[in-house]
Design a protein around this motif. Structure first.
Motif, PDB file in Angstrom:
ATOM      1  N   ASP A   1      -1.615   5.031   0.307  1.00 13.33           N
ATOM      2  CA  ASP A   1      -1.611   5.845   1.368  1.00 13.33           C
ATOM      3  C   ASP A   1      -1.272   7.234   1.039  1.00 13.33           C
TER       4      ASP A   1
ATOM      5  N   GLU B   1       0.778  -1.260   0.036  1.00 15.29           N
ATOM      6  CA  GLU B   1      -0.035  -0.245  -0.030  1.00 15.29           C
ATOM      7  C   GLU B   1       0.685   1.120  -0.013  1.00 15.29           C
ATOM      8  N   ARG B   2       2.328   1.204   0.296  1.00 10.49           N
ATOM      9  CA  ARG B   2       3.133   2.236   0.357  1.00 10.49           C
ATOM     10  C   ARG B   2       3.244   2.837  -0.966  1.00 10.49           C
TER      11      ARG B   2
END
Length: 357
Positions: free
Chosen positions: A352, A347-348
């Motif tokens: 995010d 998700e980075r």
């Protein structure tokens, strides 16, 4: 009245909330079974549903069309079911989403394909610059298999079938990728296409694959659901175009009768060609302007007001700013894209990035 980016726009019978497009961007995060998108993919696109139009990452219409690790397909039932979660999430947020159908052609590596398959192309010409990315790191390009006439016909059918799958998955339409050095662009080029049959040589022959794909896809799902992307003069993925104006004018003259929803121009250094194509094209004109080395920024919105384009596509800026249309209306501020997280990962750098809220 002078148009602006915040105006609504009717594209192929669909009313868009604004004239801001999320450009297709490969993210290599199709970690689901059978090269399919995941719940994280659905979250990523739903976050960006305030775009007038989302065009997905390049999605292969067949197994041999895959050119990068962990890119999604639209050629199996598993993939269709997975994409339905994505389109449902985008529609729940009021968004409009097209799937980009991308066959990578000679750009790729056998390690990304099932045993026995190698990348394909118009001619057995290996790219001489760049390296393919694989799960084992950079490799060397191989000489592609030259598509036979029969195999070209199957490739056209693969695009049409993928378009039907896209509609079954809930997409509002599809964009055919004819740019950036992938298969259709390879047929348009002078160095990747050395054929002397009806698929090579003259501009009329070089454009034949793109036109036949567009015709087949339009017949399958309706031309009003189909966009077509080009990038005239773009040398990416070792492409040489000696007479781009002749080729692209011939292409547009043959695409116009299909009444497609839009043309998407990924502009390169040939600035003078863009207004000629704009004048020649008869439906909506989407422009991703040439701003190298910087990403497309807020200043490009003036191209809508100037009449140079109907819609403007943003890439990296939309990647880093899920609520980009709101930020553009307010004049910023803007998150900075992180190139280290562009391809693969979790998700980075994907879901995010903060919104203004």
């Amino acid at each position: 009245m002078t148009p602006s980016a915040t105006d609504r726009f009717v594209l192929g019978g669909i009313e868009l909330a604004n004239r801001i497009v999320m450009s297709p961007m490969t993210r290599s995060r199709a970690y689901g079974p059978d090269a399919s998108p995941t719940a994280l993919t659905a979250a990523y696109y739903a976050q960006r549903a305030s775009a007038g139009l989302i065009v997905t990452e390049g999605t292969q219409p067949s197994v041999v069309g895959q050119g990068y690790p962990d890119t999604p397909g639209l050629h199996t039932d598993t993939q269709v079911r997975a994409w339905r979660r994505v389109t449902d999430a985008v529609h729940a947020e009021g968004g409009v989403i097209f799937a980009q159908l991308m066959h990578s052609g000679r750009i790729g590596h056998p390690s990304l394909l099932p045993d026995g398959l190698i990348p394909v192309g118009p001619s057995p010409v290996r790219p001489t610059s760049g390296t393919p990315f694989t799960h084992d790191g950079p490799q060397e390009y191989v000489t592609p298999h030259e598509l036979t006439d029969e195999e070209i016909g199957r490739t056209v059918a693969d695009f049409a079938n993928a378009a039907r799958n896209a509609v079954a998955a809930g997409f509002d339409g599809v964009e055919i990728h004819g740019a950036n050095g992938y298969l259709i662009h390879q047929f348009l080029s002078d160095n990747a296409n050395l054929r002397t049959d009806r698929w090579g040589g003259s501009p009329e022959n070089r454009v034949r694959l793109g036109v036949e794909v567009a015709a087949a896809v339009a017949d399958a799902i309706g031309g009003h659901r189909v966009g077509f992307r080009i990038s005239p003069g773009n040398p990416y993925n070792d492409i040489t175009e000696v007479r781009p104006a002749e080729v692209y004018e011939a292409l547009l003259e043959r695409l116009n009768p299909l009444s497609l929803a839009y043309l998407h121009v990924g502009e390169g250094p040939l600035h003078d060609l863009t207004p000629r194509l704009r004048k020649l094209w008869t439906s909506a004109f989407v422009l991703n302007p040439y701003t190298h080395p910087a990403p497309t920024g807020p200043e490009s919105l003036r191209l809508i007001e100037d009449g140079a384009a109907d819609l403007i596509a943003f890439g990296a800026l939309f990647l880093a700013n899920p609520d980009l249309p709101r930020r553009l209306r307010r004049g910023g501020p803007y998150n900075t894209p992180d190139p280290a997280t562009f391809f693969g990962g979790d998700e980075r750098g994907y879901t995010d990035y903060p919104t203004l809220d």
